[in-house]
Design an enzyme around this catalytic site. Structure first.
Site, PDB file in Angstrom:
ATOM      1  N   GLY A  21       0.783  -1.236   0.000  1.00 16.34           N
ATOM      2  CA  GLY A  21       0.000   0.000   0.000  1.00 16.34           C
ATOM      3  C   GLY A  21       0.809   1.276   0.000  1.00 16.34           C
ATOM      4  CG  ASP A  70      -1.151   1.867   3.311  1.00 10.46           C
ATOM      5  OD1 ASP A  70      -0.945   1.580   4.507  1.00 10.46           O
ATOM      6  OD2 ASP A  70      -1.695   1.073   2.519  1.00 10.46           O
ATOM      7  CG  ASP A  73      -7.541   0.814  10.805  1.00 11.13           C
ATOM      8  OD1 ASP A  73      -8.152   1.476  11.663  1.00 11.13           O
ATOM      9  OD2 ASP A  73      -8.098  -0.109  10.173  1.00 11.13           O
ATOM     10  CE  LYS A  83      -9.147   3.393   7.866  1.00 12.98           C
ATOM     11  NZ  LYS A  83      -9.786   2.098   7.686  1.00 12.98           N
ATOM     12  CG  PHE A  88     -12.014   0.108   3.652  1.00 14.50           C
ATOM     13  CD1 PHE A  88     -11.159  -0.520   4.541  1.00 14.50           C
ATOM     14  CD2 PHE A  88     -11.840  -0.103   2.294  1.00 14.50           C
ATOM     15  CE1 PHE A  88     -10.144  -1.359   4.080  1.00 14.50           C
ATOM     16  CE2 PHE A  88     -10.833  -0.936   1.835  1.00 14.50           C
ATOM     17  CZ  PHE A  88      -9.980  -1.565   2.729  1.00 14.50           C
ATOM     18  CB  VAL A  89      -9.765   5.522   2.237  1.00 17.08           C
ATOM     19  CG1 VAL A  89     -10.746   6.448   2.931  1.00 17.08           C
ATOM     20  CG2 VAL A  89      -8.572   5.216   3.150  1.00 17.08           C
ATOM     21  CG  ASP A 111      -5.394  -3.355  -1.229  1.00 16.73           C
ATOM     22  OD1 ASP A 111      -4.910  -2.876  -0.180  1.00 16.73           O
ATOM     23  OD2 ASP A 111      -5.743  -4.547  -1.335  1.00 16.73           O
ATOM     24  NE  ARG A 119      -2.216  -2.882  -4.069  1.00 16.93           N
ATOM     25  CZ  ARG A 119      -2.240  -3.048  -2.757  1.00 16.93           C
ATOM     26  NH1 ARG A 119      -2.134  -2.007  -1.969  1.00 16.93           N
ATOM     27  NH2 ARG A 119      -2.367  -4.250  -2.235  1.00 16.93           N
TER      28      ARG A 119
HETATM   29  P1  IMP Z   1      -3.432  -1.550  11.124  1.00 18.85           P
HETATM   30  O1  IMP Z   1      -2.453  -2.664  11.354  1.00 18.85           O
HETATM   31  O2  IMP Z   1      -4.815  -1.879  11.605  1.00 18.85           O
HETATM   32  O3  IMP Z   1      -2.945  -0.191  11.601  1.00 18.85           O
HETATM   33  O4  IMP Z   1      -3.629  -1.459   9.571  1.00 18.85           O
HETATM   34  C1  IMP Z   1      -2.659  -0.966   8.774  1.00 18.85           C
HETATM   35  C2  IMP Z   1      -2.692  -1.606   7.394  1.00 18.85           C
HETATM   36  O5  IMP Z   1      -3.999  -1.990   7.014  1.00 18.85           O
HETATM   37  C3  IMP Z   1      -2.249  -0.570   6.406  1.00 18.85           C
HETATM   38  O6  IMP Z   1      -0.882  -0.776   6.104  1.00 18.85           O
HETATM   39  C4  IMP Z   1      -3.128  -0.817   5.215  1.00 18.85           C
HETATM   40  O7  IMP Z   1      -2.461  -1.674   4.323  1.00 18.85           O
HETATM   41  C5  IMP Z   1      -4.332  -1.527   5.733  1.00 18.85           C
HETATM   42  N1  IMP Z   1      -5.498  -0.618   5.855  1.00 18.85           N
HETATM   43  C6  IMP Z   1      -5.995  -0.074   6.980  1.00 18.85           C
HETATM   44  N2  IMP Z   1      -7.049   0.711   6.714  1.00 18.85           N
HETATM   45  C7  IMP Z   1      -7.220   0.659   5.370  1.00 18.85           C
HETATM   46  C8  IMP Z   1      -8.161   1.301   4.482  1.00 18.85           C
HETATM   47  O8  IMP Z   1      -9.052   2.083   4.850  1.00 18.85           O
HETATM   48  N3  IMP Z   1      -8.006   0.992   3.173  1.00 18.85           N
HETATM   49  C9  IMP Z   1      -7.038   0.152   2.699  1.00 18.85           C
HETATM   50  N4  IMP Z   1      -6.140  -0.437   3.491  1.00 18.85           N
HETATM   51  C10 IMP Z   1      -6.232  -0.188   4.826  1.00 18.85           C
HETATM   52 MG    MG Z   2      -0.412  -1.955   4.356  1.00 18.11          MG
END
Ligand code: IMP
Ligand code: MG
Length: 196
Positions: free
Chosen positions: A57, A113, A116, A144, A166-167, A173, A179
């Site tokens: 991403g 990217d 979250d 986020k 969700f973006v 993606d 992408r």
């Molecule tokens: P986390 O581990 O929950 O912080 O998620 C991080 C990873 O999840 C990022 O590197 C993204 O690849 C993916 N991700 C989280 N939110 C989104 C979204 O809204 N769209 C697409 N990919 C996301």
């Molecule tokens: Mg990622």
């Protein structure tokens, strides 16, 4: 002509044709990425910098960001997957993550990217930290707003704070689609197939 998998063609036909509303335009992203690049360049103004890009991403963001930097940059890649297929919430780091093992003694900037839940960045910073880098920091394009949890990890540089949506686009993606969009778009629940 290359053969195409029937399922992916069907998914592309129904899901890829209509991304949701644009949250961030291509121009707005470009201006912010330039600002971030200049701030990071000011922080790392001598020596060299290892930029660790989280696949897949962050590839497009990192490509634009590193070209604003003035120090010599080494590009490394971390192959992590926490959102398999149609997931829209992190499923934890999947087995088979691949990391470079040469980060000891280096100034390392992790580029991802989106922040979250923070599981991905938290895990990665811990793994890289074990290698004994000279310095370690992180930059994410998006963060986020998650009122439902307290993150244990933060990024040193954040492009944009966004709502808990969700973006897709600019590298992000859904099921490996979208992408290539120049801006960041919201993917509404009705536009996702098979999401948990
Ligand atoms: P986390 O581990 O929950 O912080 O998620 C991080 C990873 O999840 C990022 O590197 C993204 O690849 C993916 N991700 C989280 N939110 C989104 C979204 O809204 N769209 C697409 N990919 C996301
Ligand atoms: Mg990622």
């Amino acid at each position: 002509m290359p053969q195409q998998d029937h399922k992916s063609v069907r998914t592309a036909g129904s899901a890829s044709s209509r991304p949701g509303r644009e949250l961030l335009s291509r121009g707005r992203i470009a201006r912010r990425v330039a600002e971030l690049g200049d701030q990071i360049a000011a922080r790392y103004d001598r020596g060299e910098l290892t930029v660790l890009v989280v696949l897949s991403g962050a590839v497009i963001f990192a490509a634009d960001l590193v070209r604003r930097l003035t120090v010599p940059v080494r590009l490394e890649f971390a192959d992590l997957h926490s959102y398999p297929g149609c997931s829209t919430r992190s499923q934890g780091i999947q087995a088979g993550a691949r990391l470079p093992q040469s980060l000891g003694g280096r100034d390392v900037l992790v580029v991802d990217d989106i922040l979250d839940s923070g599981q991905t960045l938290g895990w990665l910073l811990k793994q890289v930290g074990r290698q004994g880098p000279r310095s370690l920091s992180a930059c994410v394009l998006l963060r986020k707003d998650r009122a439902d949890l307290r993150r244990r990890v933060e990024a040193d540089w954040v492009g944009f704070d966004i709502e808990d949506l969700f973006v897709v686009g600019y590298g992000l993606d859904y099921d490996n689609l979208y992408r290539n969009l120049g801006g960041v778009h919201v993917l509404e629940p009705g536009q996702r197939e098979g999401a948990p």
